[in-house]
Every structure is written in C-alpha cells, then in structure tokens.
Design a protein around this motif. Structure first.
Motif, PDB file in Angstrom:
ATOM      1  N   GLY A   1      42.924  46.349  30.662  1.00  0.00           N
ATOM      2  CA  GLY A   1      41.895  46.125  31.670  1.00  0.00           C
ATOM      3  C   GLY A   1      42.066  44.797  32.376  1.00  0.00           C
ATOM      4  N   GLY A   2      42.449  43.762  31.620  1.00  0.00           N
ATOM      5  CA  GLY A   2      42.658  42.445  32.228  1.00  0.00           C
ATOM      6  C   GLY A   2      43.820  42.441  33.198  1.00  0.00           C
ATOM      7  N   LEU A   3      44.915  43.126  32.843  1.00  0.00           N
ATOM      8  CA  LEU A   3      46.065  43.178  33.745  1.00  0.00           C
ATOM      9  C   LEU A   3      45.717  43.894  35.044  1.00  0.00           C
ATOM     10  CD1 LEU A   3      49.012  44.002  31.291  1.00  0.00           C
ATOM     11  CD2 LEU A   3      48.571  41.849  32.461  1.00  0.00           C
ATOM     12  N   ILE A   4      45.053  45.029  34.932  1.00  0.00           N
ATOM     13  CA  ILE A   4      44.706  45.786  36.140  1.00  0.00           C
ATOM     14  C   ILE A   4      43.739  44.995  37.014  1.00  0.00           C
ATOM     15  CG2 ILE A   4      43.575  47.866  36.989  1.00  0.00           C
ATOM     16  CD1 ILE A   4      44.586  49.295  34.456  1.00  0.00           C
ATOM     17  N   LEU A   5      42.678  44.478  36.405  1.00  0.00           N
ATOM     18  CA  LEU A   5      41.649  43.786  37.175  1.00  0.00           C
ATOM     19  C   LEU A   5      42.161  42.462  37.728  1.00  0.00           C
ATOM     20  CD1 LEU A   5      38.683  43.881  38.060  1.00  0.00           C
ATOM     21  CD2 LEU A   5      38.089  42.708  35.938  1.00  0.00           C
ATOM     22  N   ASN A   6      42.804  41.657  36.879  1.00  0.00           N
ATOM     23  CA  ASN A   6      43.248  40.336  37.314  1.00  0.00           C
ATOM     24  C   ASN A   6      44.325  40.423  38.396  1.00  0.00           C
ATOM     25  OD1 ASN A   6      41.773  39.824  34.884  1.00  0.00           O
ATOM     26  ND2 ASN A   6      42.713  37.817  34.788  1.00  0.00           N
ATOM     27  N   LEU A   7      45.310  41.272  38.175  1.00  0.00           N
ATOM     28  CA  LEU A   7      46.388  41.367  39.156  1.00  0.00           C
ATOM     29  C   LEU A   7      45.891  41.928  40.484  1.00  0.00           C
ATOM     30  CD1 LEU A   7      49.425  42.557  37.010  1.00  0.00           C
ATOM     31  CD2 LEU A   7      49.028  40.310  38.002  1.00  0.00           C
ATOM     32  N   THR A   8      45.030  42.934  40.421  1.00  0.00           N
ATOM     33  CA  THR A   8      44.504  43.505  41.662  1.00  0.00           C
ATOM     34  C   THR A   8      43.729  42.464  42.459  1.00  0.00           C
ATOM     35  OG1 THR A   8      44.350  45.690  40.633  1.00  0.00           O
ATOM     36  CG2 THR A   8      43.060  45.320  42.625  1.00  0.00           C
ATOM     37  N   MET A   9      42.799  41.781  41.799  1.00  0.00           N
ATOM     38  CA  MET A   9      41.976  40.791  42.493  1.00  0.00           C
ATOM     39  C   MET A   9      42.802  39.598  42.963  1.00  0.00           C
ATOM     40  SD  MET A   9      39.016  42.183  42.499  1.00  0.00           S
ATOM     41  CE  MET A   9      37.961  40.836  42.985  1.00  0.00           C
ATOM     42  N   THR A  10      43.750  39.160  42.127  1.00  0.00           N
ATOM     43  CA  THR A  10      44.553  37.992  42.481  1.00  0.00           C
ATOM     44  C   THR A  10      45.487  38.291  43.646  1.00  0.00           C
ATOM     45  OG1 THR A  10      44.471  37.237  40.179  1.00  0.00           O
ATOM     46  CG2 THR A  10      46.141  36.254  41.597  1.00  0.00           C
ATOM     47  N   VAL A  11      46.135  39.452  43.608  1.00  0.00           N
ATOM     48  CA  VAL A  11      47.053  39.817  44.688  1.00  0.00           C
ATOM     49  C   VAL A  11      46.294  40.005  46.000  1.00  0.00           C
ATOM     50  CG1 VAL A  11      48.558  41.651  45.527  1.00  0.00           C
ATOM     51  CG2 VAL A  11      48.839  40.782  43.210  1.00  0.00           C
ATOM     52  N   LEU A  12      45.166  40.689  45.959  1.00  0.00           N
ATOM     53  CA  LEU A  12      44.388  40.892  47.180  1.00  0.00           C
ATOM     54  C   LEU A  12      43.860  39.570  47.726  1.00  0.00           C
ATOM     55  CD1 LEU A  12      42.376  44.138  46.311  1.00  0.00           C
ATOM     56  CD2 LEU A  12      44.383  43.923  47.786  1.00  0.00           C
ATOM     57  N   GLY A  13      43.350  38.719  46.824  1.00  0.00           N
ATOM     58  CA  GLY A  13      42.861  37.420  47.272  1.00  0.00           C
ATOM     59  C   GLY A  13      43.967  36.534  47.804  1.00  0.00           C
ATOM     60  N   GLY A  14      45.125  36.543  47.138  1.00  0.00           N
ATOM     61  CA  GLY A  14      46.252  35.749  47.613  1.00  0.00           C
ATOM     62  C   GLY A  14      46.768  36.224  48.954  1.00  0.00           C
ATOM     63  N   TYR A  15      46.724  37.553  49.180  1.00  0.00           N
ATOM     64  CA  TYR A  15      47.179  38.092  50.470  1.00  0.00           C
ATOM     65  C   TYR A  15      46.257  37.639  51.603  1.00  0.00           C
ATOM     66  CZ  TYR A  15      48.351  41.411  54.135  1.00  0.00           C
ATOM     67  OH  TYR A  15      48.707  41.965  55.343  1.00  0.00           O
ATOM     68  N   VAL A  16      44.957  37.725  51.378  1.00  0.00           N
ATOM     69  CA  VAL A  16      44.008  37.314  52.425  1.00  0.00           C
ATOM     70  C   VAL A  16      44.149  35.826  52.729  1.00  0.00           C
ATOM     71  CG1 VAL A  16      41.562  37.044  52.978  1.00  0.00           C
ATOM     72  CG2 VAL A  16      42.373  39.154  51.882  1.00  0.00           C
TER      73      VAL A  16
END
Length: 289
Positions: A81-96
């Motif tokens: 759960g941490g990998l899915i949630l953290n990577l998704t949020m981090t990648v999306l936030g880093g892209y923006v």
C-alpha cells in the motif's frame, strides 16, 4: 604506478576491509547466535566467529509462531500500500511542480519545503489521526505518510533535468500530460523511481514507532512490532511453549536472533538488485544550484 600510489591504494583497501568487517560482523553474529545451542550461547561471552554447536530449533519454533506470519502479512500489506500510494502521489506531485509553464509552482514549492522545517509534534499528529477515524487500522500508517517532502524534491528535480525538447516534440505530436508522463518522463527516470521504491519499502518494512502508537489490535501488528515484543519485551512464552522453564529461557535467547534473521532476510535479498541504481538515481535527483 608509483610507490606512493601503491601505498595509497594499500591504505584505502585496508580501510575498506576494516569497514566491511565492522559492518558485516554484527549480521554474522546474529546468524551464528541463531544457529547456536542455547546452553553454549548463554555461557558464551565475547566475539563469536562460528555457531556454538548447531541447532535449528530456534528457527523451527519461530516459523511455527503464527504471530510472526500475521506480522509478515500485515507488513507486506503495509509495504504494498505504501509503494502504490507514495509513488503515485510523489510522481504526480513532482510532475506538476516540474512544469515550467504552470502557475504558482514556486510558491507551492516554498510551502512544501517549509514543511520540512516546521513540525507540530507527535501529540497534534495523534489527535488529527484520531479525529479522522484512522486509529487501529493500517490506513493510519499510509494516508498521513502518503507524500514525503524529500522524495518529492528528488522527483521534481529529476523531471526538471530532462531535456525540454523531448516534451515539446511530444506535445507537438499531440501527447497529453498523462501520455507524456507515462511514456516519456517515467521511462527516463527509472533510476530515481527504483531508489524511491527501495527507500519507501524499507521505511514501511522497518516502521514500528507509529504502529505502536496507532495500532492496538494485535492481529494488525506489523512484523517489527512482533519482533519488538520478542526481543525487547522478552515475549517468547508462546514460541517456546511446551518446554521447561530452563529450556524455555535457553530457547528464548536463540529465538530472538532467529526472529531478527527472519525479519531482515527479505530486505537483504532485494537490496542487491536495486543497489546499482543508487548512485545514478541520486545524481539524477540531486538538488542543483
């Protein structure tokens, strides 16, 4: 090579050898102790260079303990759960935040970095988690830690380091933001993603302090809390059940070391496959002036 160069190389190799021994010996000590006979282990003092006797009873008792397997299952769910949630949020936030033409990226970045230096403390954090109704669930260990500021900065910097011409050519061909992120930016940033994978997985795997605060149901204990009870609180009665008092004490000592090996083994097996990405990922995601 000159004599001075050979002397320098010799000194470097000696220092590295000493460093490897200092780093490796504690792990070897735990492995040797877990395979040792209980009587000899309790009577032994000082360094240990081999198992004292040979016994796998500690591993047999530890593996037969259902609490360890329940802790494993909870930890695996926490890691996944941490990998899915953290990577998704981090990648999306880093892209923006890496979009050069987006509005308010600098004020947002300042506000995000500001959170690294200001911390209200554990009591307000506990009250917020309680008011959100997350107590005594694995969500209390996932949602409040969905994004780490340091990881977000690394990803943003890695995305900014990519050539802007790639993005411009993709946009000319009609690529959307999602296509640009998934087909161009992420494949070029895999070393950074691999580093974040290992950092996040290790963080979730080793998490014990926050679970000890937010989790009261023993069936939800992650592996580190189970191991803490066995090692620190000396809770080995259930594992060594059926043995006499003296035998239970001897088995209990070796069980502690066997539990450490069982809990550490998955990380040791995964780490070598991702370690090669560390240097490249750190360089790509480094903060540049």
């Amino acid at each position: 090579m000159s004599r001075s160069d050979r002397t320098l190389d010799l000194i470097v190799y000696l220092l590295l050898t000493v460093l490897v021994i200092i780093t490796l010996y504690p792990l070897l000590y735990v492995v040797f102790a877990s395979l040792s006979d209980g009587d000899q282990l309790m009577a032994h003092t000082g360094l240990m260079w081999r198992p004292l006797g040979f016994s796998t009873l500690a591993y047999e008792r530890a593996i037969a303990n259902p609490a360890i397997w329940t802790g494993y299952w909870n930890t695996l769910r926490l890691v996944a759960g941490g990998l899915i949630l953290n990577l998704t949020m981090t990648v999306l936030g880093g892209y923006v935040l890496s979009r050069r033409d987006a509005l308010w990226t600098k004020p947002l970045m300042i506000a995000i970095v500001f959170t690294m230096f200001i911390n209200a403390g554990i009591i307000p954090f506990y009250l917020i988690v309680r008011e959100l109704g997350l107590m005594n669930s694995l969500w209390s260990l996932l949602l409040p830690f969905a994004v780490k500021t340091f990881h977000l900065i690394i990803v943003r910097t890695a995305f900014l380091s990519l050539p802007s011409e790639l993005e411009e050519s993709a946009q000319i061909d009609g690529a959307s933001h999602l296509t640009l992120l998934l087909r161009i930016i992420l494949p070029l940033s895999m070393p950074v993603i691999a580093v974040l994978l290992l950092y996040t997985a290790a963080d979730k795997w080793n998490m014990w302090f926050m679970p000890s605060i937010f989790i009261q149901d023993r069936t939800l204990y992650p592996l580190q809390l189970v191991m803490r009870e066995i090692i620190i609180n000396n809770v080995t009665d259930q594992i060594s059940s059926g043995a006499s008092v003296g035998e239970a004490q001897k088995i209990g000592e070796t069980i502690k070391y066997a539990t450490i090996v069982i809990a550490t083994l998955p990380v040791l097996l995964v780490y070598p496959f991702l370690q090669k990405h560390f240097v490249k990922g750190a360089l790509i995601g480094a903060i540049k002036g």
